[in-house]
Design an enzyme around this catalytic site. Structure first.
Site, mmCIF file in Angstrom:
data_model
loop_
_atom_site.group_PDB
_atom_site.id
_atom_site.type_symbol
_atom_site.label_atom_id
_atom_site.label_comp_id
_atom_site.label_asym_id
_atom_site.label_seq_id
_atom_site.Cartn_x
_atom_site.Cartn_y
_atom_site.Cartn_z
ATOM 1 N N MET A 88 0.794 -1.228 0.000
ATOM 2 C CA MET A 88 0.000 0.000 0.000
ATOM 3 C C MET A 88 0.830 1.285 0.000
ATOM 4 S SD MET A 88 -2.976 -1.192 -0.340
ATOM 5 C CE MET A 88 -3.950 0.290 -0.138
ATOM 6 N N HIS A 107 -3.755 -5.123 -9.116
ATOM 7 C CA HIS A 107 -4.566 -3.958 -8.756
ATOM 8 C C HIS A 107 -6.043 -4.319 -8.865
ATOM 9 C CE1 HIS A 107 -5.588 0.231 -8.233
ATOM 10 N NE2 HIS A 107 -6.437 0.119 -9.230
ATOM 11 N N THR A 139 5.697 0.449 -13.307
ATOM 12 C CA THR A 139 6.551 1.518 -13.823
ATOM 13 C C THR A 139 6.358 2.743 -12.932
ATOM 14 O OG1 THR A 139 4.864 2.450 -15.270
ATOM 15 C CG2 THR A 139 6.238 0.680 -16.187
ATOM 16 N N GLU A 141 4.728 5.325 -13.445
ATOM 17 C CA GLU A 141 3.362 5.835 -13.476
ATOM 18 C C GLU A 141 2.465 4.932 -12.622
ATOM 19 O OE1 GLU A 141 -0.313 6.492 -16.515
ATOM 20 O OE2 GLU A 141 1.633 5.992 -17.400
ATOM 21 N N ASP A 143 0.019 2.602 -11.112
ATOM 22 C CA ASP A 143 -0.981 1.715 -11.721
ATOM 23 C C ASP A 143 -1.081 1.930 -13.231
ATOM 24 O OD1 ASP A 143 -1.653 0.551 -9.254
ATOM 25 O OD2 ASP A 143 -3.053 2.166 -8.796
ATOM 26 N N GLN A 169 -11.104 -10.776 -5.062
ATOM 27 C CA GLN A 169 -9.955 -11.498 -4.487
ATOM 28 C C GLN A 169 -9.912 -12.954 -4.934
ATOM 29 O OE1 GLN A 169 -8.700 -10.986 -0.496
ATOM 30 N NE2 GLN A 169 -8.061 -8.909 -0.989
#
Ligand code: NHR
Ligand code: GAR
Length: 218
Positions: A88, A107, A139, A141, A143, A169
């Site tokens: 997180m 994600h 990367t 950026e 997400d 999940q």
């Protein structure tokens, strides 16, 4: 040759558990690092006999200082792959560049929709008919790295954010071990054009995984 994997977590670690349960050679989880003390995910690692530790971000004066320490701890395991599994903390560009092409994230949304936090609530509020999870290369950026695969589900009329999260999940727990296995076998890599599986470029929307099926082109 075995693919050495370090998993970064912040909480319950159910995705870590799915990886522990479903991965086999040539993938090997060699370390687990949490940024919060005493989370369930660290216990799961201990139970599985995997080296684990907490690096508490609150002990550092800045994001840069935390990330410098985090790189040192990650690299002490000499990983080939770093897997974010419910981690997180936003990572600095320096850290992300250091693991270019060897860091994955899962994600809980159908990227590019709902980057950032509170994805289930946002999908419900938007009245989306479909929701899901996306695995991508990390990367700079947030997400925003090249997509690998998406798992989709239908939103139900009476869904709550918690109910949706639980079904997302279940998808995550099937998808992440599959994708990590691809990487461990050298089937998946990052190229300047995007993610590549078995020598073929993955389209920018990622592969699509329907319930109980193998991935197919989106
Ligand atoms: N770092 C980079 N550079 N790029 C990505 O794609 C990243 C990343 C770090 C984490 C996971 C991501 C997700 O899947 C991830 C992808 C945390 C936040 C966030 O806002 C956003 C996205 C993700 C993870 N974190 C707050 C922060 O200030 C803290 C929130 C908290 O502690 O509860 O870091 O969603
Ligand atoms: C997962 O659903 C993952 O997609 C999400 O957190 C959950 C972690 O569960 N990730 C994020 O929200 C990243 N910002 P877990 O700890 O039980 O694997």
């Amino acid at each position: 040759m075995s693919c050495r994997i370090v998993v970064l977590i912040s909480g319950s670690g159910s995705n870590l558990q799915a990886l522990i349960d479903q991965l086999d050679a040539p993938a090997e989880i060699v370390g687990v690092i949490a940024n919060r003390p005493q989370v369930l995910g660290l216990q799961r690692a201990t139970t599985a006999g995997i080296a684990n530790e907490c690096l508490d971000h609150r002990d550092f004066i800045s994001r840069e200082a935390f990330d410098q320490a985090l790189v040192e701890r990650i690299d002490s395991y000499q990983p080939d792959l770093v897997v974010l599994a419910g981690f997180m903390r936003i990572l600095t560009p320096e850290l992300v560049r250091h693991y270019h092409g060897r860091m994955l994230n899962i994600h809980p949304s159908l990227l590019p929709k709902y980057k950032g936090l509170h994805t289930h609530k946002r999908a419900l509020e938007a009245g989306d008919a479909e929701h899901g999870a996306t695995i991508h290369f990390v990367t700079e950026e947030l997400d925003g790295g090249p997509l690998i695969v998406q798992g989709r589900l239908d939103v139900r009329a009476d869904d709550s954010a918690d109910a949706l999260a639980a079904r997302v999940q279940q998808i995550e727990h099937r998808l992440y071990p599959l994708v990590v296995d691809w990487f461990a076998r050298g089937r998946l890599c990052l190229t300047p054009q995007g993610a590549q599986l078995d020598g073929e470029l993955i389209a920018s929307g990622g592969l699509r995984m329907e319930d109980h099926s193998q991935p197919s082109e989106a």
